[in-house]
Design a protein around this motif. Structure first.
Motif, mmCIF file in Angstrom:
data_model
loop_
_atom_site.group_PDB
_atom_site.id
_atom_site.type_symbol
_atom_site.label_atom_id
_atom_site.label_comp_id
_atom_site.label_asym_id
_atom_site.label_seq_id
_atom_site.Cartn_x
_atom_site.Cartn_y
_atom_site.Cartn_z
ATOM 1 N N SER A 95 10.871 51.288 67.688
ATOM 2 C CA SER A 95 9.762 51.121 68.637
ATOM 3 C C SER A 95 8.945 52.394 68.787
ATOM 4 C CB SER A 95 10.295 50.691 70.002
ATOM 5 O OG SER A 95 11.201 51.646 70.517
ATOM 6 N N LYS A 96 9.484 53.534 68.323
ATOM 7 C CA LYS A 96 8.795 54.815 68.443
ATOM 8 C C LYS A 96 8.253 55.324 67.112
ATOM 9 C CE LYS A 96 10.073 55.097 72.782
ATOM 10 N NZ LYS A 96 9.085 54.923 73.875
ATOM 11 N N ASP A 118 6.365 49.335 71.088
ATOM 12 C CA ASP A 118 7.094 49.354 72.360
ATOM 13 C C ASP A 118 6.908 48.041 73.104
ATOM 14 O OD1 ASP A 118 8.581 51.651 72.643
ATOM 15 O OD2 ASP A 118 6.903 52.860 73.313
ATOM 16 N N PHE A 119 5.660 47.589 73.142
ATOM 17 C CA PHE A 119 5.345 46.355 73.866
ATOM 18 C C PHE A 119 6.043 45.155 73.236
ATOM 19 C CE2 PHE A 119 2.581 42.667 74.748
ATOM 20 C CZ PHE A 119 2.600 42.707 76.134
ATOM 21 N N THR A 136 -5.005 46.998 77.448
ATOM 22 C CA THR A 136 -5.638 47.730 76.349
ATOM 23 C C THR A 136 -7.130 47.888 76.565
ATOM 24 O OG1 THR A 136 -3.965 46.877 74.808
ATOM 25 C CG2 THR A 136 -5.986 47.777 73.855
ATOM 26 N N ALA A 158 5.995 55.962 63.850
ATOM 27 C CA ALA A 158 4.539 56.121 63.840
ATOM 28 C C ALA A 158 3.864 55.574 62.590
ATOM 29 C CB ALA A 158 4.182 57.604 63.982
ATOM 30 N N THR A 202 -0.625 52.763 67.526
ATOM 31 C CA THR A 202 0.226 53.844 68.037
ATOM 32 C C THR A 202 -0.198 54.262 69.434
ATOM 33 O OG1 THR A 202 0.565 54.648 65.776
ATOM 34 C CG2 THR A 202 1.078 56.170 67.574
ATOM 35 N N GLU A 203 -1.505 54.432 69.637
ATOM 36 C CA GLU A 203 -2.038 54.877 70.930
ATOM 37 C C GLU A 203 -1.649 53.943 72.059
ATOM 38 O OE1 GLU A 203 -6.474 55.007 72.968
ATOM 39 O OE2 GLU A 203 -6.278 55.642 70.875
ATOM 40 N N HIS A 204 -1.699 52.642 71.806
ATOM 41 C CA HIS A 204 -1.398 51.661 72.857
ATOM 42 C C HIS A 204 0.055 51.176 72.819
ATOM 43 C CE1 HIS A 204 -5.521 51.552 74.213
ATOM 44 N NE2 HIS A 204 -5.933 51.369 72.989
ATOM 45 N N LYS A 205 0.887 51.852 72.011
ATOM 46 C CA LYS A 205 2.325 51.598 71.967
ATOM 47 C C LYS A 205 2.638 50.124 71.724
ATOM 48 C CE LYS A 205 3.245 55.534 75.013
ATOM 49 N NZ LYS A 205 3.843 56.010 76.268
ATOM 50 N N LYS A 238 9.746 45.231 74.104
ATOM 51 C CA LYS A 238 9.954 44.920 75.517
ATOM 52 C C LYS A 238 9.864 43.420 75.760
ATOM 53 C CE LYS A 238 8.018 45.879 80.122
ATOM 54 N NZ LYS A 238 6.967 46.619 80.878
ATOM 55 N N CYS A 245 10.431 44.425 64.359
ATOM 56 C CA CYS A 245 10.990 44.274 65.703
ATOM 57 C C CYS A 245 12.123 43.247 65.710
ATOM 58 C CB CYS A 245 9.875 43.866 66.671
ATOM 59 S SG CYS A 245 10.442 43.397 68.322
#
Length: 318
Positions: free
Chosen positions: A15-16, A301-302, A143, A18, A295-298, A305, A234
């Motif tokens: 999730s991290k 990660d989203f 976003t 790049a 990457t900027e808006h992750k 989650k 994911c």
């Protein structure tokens, strides 16, 4: 150079991570404990390192090959690999919806077990699909409210057409009783977003057609496949097979990838496909722009989650 042990290759959570790579006209190989790609020029050959511990997906396009040793290292680091045509589309044959997935029997078990607890119940499956669609809308709001580049092109949440498209979709979702109806509502809303983006980018006469060949359609095709790569990564990490879709299962093989990719496509992929088409960017510049925004808006990660949240939800039906 000393090879890194497999445990060190997985120190960066998926999730991290790049990097997503699209490669063409090169050979991917293992050399001195690293994965490299080789390009051939008239006077010299150039080697470029791929930081596999910080990479989620590699797309191999026209004129590429890969060695068995490189695939072994990529699998060790948990990197998904897909073969595709020029420009990143279409994806060709592989395993599990065209992705070559690493083999690992030690992935977490709780997410698949949680998914199975609701998946065989039609009403709970619909509830999960609705939860995904609400998360999709939430990501668009988050976003578009903070992305300064989108605001430069007049993507404002309080504009009447954008606000109406989002609120109408939310109202429909809460009252729909069949997955087919939800798919139709989602398709119509995405069509509205195409019109919104085309209007703001002054691309008059735009029509979504994967075979049309104009910049906007080509960019949408290309970036969608990057979203599919993130979604497949994911799901692989969480140990959930691609076949257990909540929306697209009746029309697409391995469709859970499409369900998860939809979480981020309208928020990032769609508007930047039109913006970059308006600016007549090259494929490479467009790819860099969208990867930067993911990457900027992750985005990863989203995705993680939301998939975890649905997996561990206790649905009561409608």
């Amino acid at each position: 150079m000393e090879q890194l042990p497999p445990s060190d290759l997985k120190t960066i959570l998926h999730s991290k991570r790049a990097n997503i790579y699209y490669l063409e006209h090169c050979r991917v190989m293992q050399k001195d404990g690293r994965v490299l790609y080789l390009t051939e020029a008239k006077n010299e050959n150039c080697y470029y390192n791929i930081p596999i511990a910080n990479t989620t997906v590699i797309l191999l396009g026209t004129g590429t090959s890969i060695t068995q040793a490189a695939m072994r290292m990529l699998a060790t680091a948990g990197v998904l690999v897909g073969f595709c045509g020029g420009g990143g589309t279409p994806l060709f044959m592989g395993a599990e919806i065209e992705w070559l997935t690493p083999q690992n029997e030690y992935r977490p078990t709780e997410y698949l077990q949680g998914w199975m607890q609701f998946w065989f119940d039609k009403e709970k499956r619909l509830a999960a699909a609705k939860q995904f669609q609400q998360a999709r809308v939430d990501f668009i709001r988050a976003t578009w409210s903070k992305d300064r580049h989108l605001k430069e092109y007049h993507f404002y949440l309080n504009d009447s057409d954008i606000e109406q498209a989002i609120t109408n979709f939310e109202k429909k979702v809460s009252h729909l009783n069949k997955v087919g109806e939800l798919l139709l509502a989602e398709a119509l809303t995405t069509k509205q977003f195409y019109k919104i983006a085309a209007t703001r980018c002054q691309l008059n006469g735009f029509e979504r057609n994967q075979e049309r060949g104009d910049l906007a359609n080509n960019f949408l095709n290309h970036r969608n496949y990057l979203a599919y790569g993130l979604a497949a990564s994911c799901l692989w990490v969480l140990g959930i097979p691609h076949s257990f879709a909540v929306m697209h299962g009746k029309t697409h093989r391995g469709a859970l990838v499409f369900d998860v990719a939809d979480l981020i496509k309208d928020a990032i992929v769609l508007p930047y496909s039109f913006i970059c088409a308006k600016e007549k960017m090259t494929e490479q510049a467009f790819r860099q722009q969208v990867l930067q925004k993911l990457t900027e808006h992750k985005a990863m990660d989203f995705m993680f989650k939301q998939v975890k949240r649905v997996s561990l939800s206790s649905f009561s039906g409608k």
